[in-house]
Design an enzyme around this catalytic site. Structure first.
Site, PDB file in Angstrom:
ATOM      1  N   GLY A 126       0.886  -1.203   0.510  1.00  0.00           N
ATOM      2  CA  GLY A 126       0.344   0.111   0.195  1.00  0.00           C
ATOM      3  C   GLY A 126       0.427   1.682   0.021  1.00  0.00           C
ATOM      4  O   GLY A 126       2.136   1.380   0.017  1.00  0.00           O
ATOM      5  N   GLN A 179       1.209   3.564   2.307  1.00  0.00           N
ATOM      6  CA  GLN A 179       2.144   3.595   3.179  1.00  0.00           C
ATOM      7  C   GLN A 179       2.599   1.998   3.941  1.00  0.00           C
ATOM      8  O   GLN A 179       3.361   2.282   5.105  1.00  0.00           O
ATOM      9  CB  GLN A 179       1.312   4.318   3.978  1.00  0.00           C
ATOM     10  CG  GLN A 179       0.774   6.111   4.342  1.00  0.00           C
ATOM     11  CD  GLN A 179       2.355   6.203   4.551  1.00  0.00           C
ATOM     12  OE1 GLN A 179       2.995   6.420   5.233  1.00  0.00           O
ATOM     13  NE2 GLN A 179       2.765   8.151   4.057  1.00  0.00           N
ATOM     14  N   SER A 180       3.427   1.393   2.738  1.00  0.00           N
ATOM     15  CA  SER A 180       3.668   0.373   3.312  1.00  0.00           C
ATOM     16  C   SER A 180       5.154   0.487   4.321  1.00  0.00           C
ATOM     17  O   SER A 180       6.119   0.440   4.224  1.00  0.00           O
ATOM     18  CB  SER A 180       3.948  -0.528   1.729  1.00  0.00           C
ATOM     19  OG  SER A 180       4.774  -1.750   2.065  1.00  0.00           O
ATOM     20  N   ASN A 181       5.119  -0.020   5.618  1.00  0.00           N
ATOM     21  CA  ASN A 181       5.959  -0.537   6.200  1.00  0.00           C
ATOM     22  C   ASN A 181       6.693  -1.153   5.593  1.00  0.00           C
ATOM     23  O   ASN A 181       8.305  -1.479   5.015  1.00  0.00           O
ATOM     24  CB  ASN A 181       5.769  -1.011   7.885  1.00  0.00           C
ATOM     25  CG  ASN A 181       4.933   0.025   8.278  1.00  0.00           C
ATOM     26  OD1 ASN A 181       5.599   1.081   8.355  1.00  0.00           O
ATOM     27  ND2 ASN A 181       3.408  -0.680   8.962  1.00  0.00           N
ATOM     28  N   ALA A 184       7.459  -1.809   2.104  1.00  0.00           N
ATOM     29  CA  ALA A 184       7.964  -1.147   1.293  1.00  0.00           C
ATOM     30  C   ALA A 184       8.887   0.047   1.417  1.00  0.00           C
ATOM     31  O   ALA A 184      10.637  -0.316   0.872  1.00  0.00           O
ATOM     32  CB  ALA A 184       7.234  -0.517   0.600  1.00  0.00           C
TER      33      ALA A 184
END
Ligand SMILES: *Cc1c(COP(=O)(O)O)cnc(C)c1O
Length: 332
Positions: A75, A77-79, A81
């Protein structure tokens, strides 16, 4: 035998380990039960959270295959990524992130950090015609055409290889139990792509510890994760040369994802603020806030009556709080 096999799996060192475990005194007093926390948000600053434990194995595999570009997705706000982009920067690799969006994103939180880490970013409309896996394959092919060697890490690094991250975290917990002189009857974590849960579950099984391993779902539901984690667990067993797990006894708790993945309700944010005031710790709105809310509510309901000591894994995610700061300010 098993520990030797596990020690032979390729791994690079990225996380600061072991992460601390300590009791949450005020919440424990309130609930009449010993609630402990493992601070996997302390695995690092840039690579904070649970994903770095998995990336130690995924990226080891990538390097073994001679990769120079890490491609992954999540997403906006992916942690995961963000952690991948930070790890790539540290190791001198390129990263390319496919981030799903429903509207034009603001440059904040993890998305801001992704850009600072120099990641290439492709934004993908979550309601569009192209799937994440199609987009990833297209990007990977373009790199191959350029003579580069891309390595694709699945969402959340939740596959058979990434799973060694939490299988080893389980070993870390066993060693800490001995040091602390405590036995955890249950271990509870947020479940988003299933890798954290699968690793802990498999550790419990392979080391025959008979703990209750509980995943609080923050998206999808029990049925989805029963299937997903079943696949991950068997992939890892196969990598270890072991036969598949025939009698999986997963424990997932539904009912706390609220309005949906990465969407917050005022009562959830209020709970995060209450825990901050009570214990001096910051939970995140997407995963740990919902999961700890789940644990807290279920202890009150009696779901954990048979457990004396419960360990909650703080899987990180604090950067996700900043995009919600306006909504948080409203509940204070
Ligand atoms: C990804 C994530 C989780 C969920 O872990 P999975 O292994 O994907 O189920 C929990 N907490 C945080 C902060 C995360 O970033």
């Amino acid at each position: 035998m098993l520990t030797e096999k596990l020690d032979q799996i390729d791994r690079i060192s990225l996380a600061s380990l072991p992460t601390p475990i300590y009791p949450l005194k005020n919440v424990s007093r309130e609930l009449g039960k010993s609630i402990w926390i493992k601070r996997d948000d302390f695995t690092g600053v840039e690579m904070s959270g649970n994903k770095v434990r998995k990336l130690e194995f995924s990226i080891a595999q990538a390097l073994k295959e001679g990769a120079d570009v890490l491609i992954t997705a999540g997403g906006i706000q992916s942690n995961h990524a963000r952690a991948t982009a930070a790890a790539a920067a540290r190791l001198g690799l390129c990263s390319h992130l496919v981030l799903e969006i429903s509207k034009d994103p603001d440059t904040e939180g993890n998305y801001l950090l992704d850009q600072m880490f120099g990641a290439k970013i492709t934004l993908l409309d979550e309601n569009g015609d192209v799937s994440v896996s199609e987009k990833i394959e297209e990007i990977a092919e373009a790199y191959r055409q350029e003579g580069k060697k891309p390595y694709i890490i699945p969402v959340g690094a939740s596959n058979g290889i990434g799973n060694f991250g939490y299988l080893n975290a389980f070993r870390e917990i066993m060693a800490q139990e001995e040091k602390l002189g405590v036995t955890f009857d249950a271990i509870v974590c947020a479940t988003g792509s299933g890798g954290t849960y699968s690793g802990l579950y498999l550790g419990n099984k392979l080391f025959d510890r008979k703990k209750k391993i509980v995943g609080v779902t923050v998206c999808y539901n029990k049925d989805h994760f029963t299937e997903v984690c079943g696949t991950i667990v068997n992939e890892t067993l196969s990598l270890l040369g072991e036969s598949p797990d025939e009698d999986k006894d997963f424990t997932f708790i539904d009912g706390y994802k609220g309005l949906g993945y990465a969407i917050s309700k005022p009562d959830e944010l209020r709970f995060i603020a209450d825990i901050a005031a009570k214990e001096g710790i910051i939970l995140d709105p997407v995963y740990t806030g919902k999961a700890f809310y789940g644990l807290y509510s279920e202890v009150k309901k009696g779901t954990f009556d048979s457990c004396e000591n419960i360990l909650f894994i703080h899987t990180g995610g604090q950067y996700g709080l900043f995009p919600k700061q306006g909504q948080m300010a409203e509940v204070l």
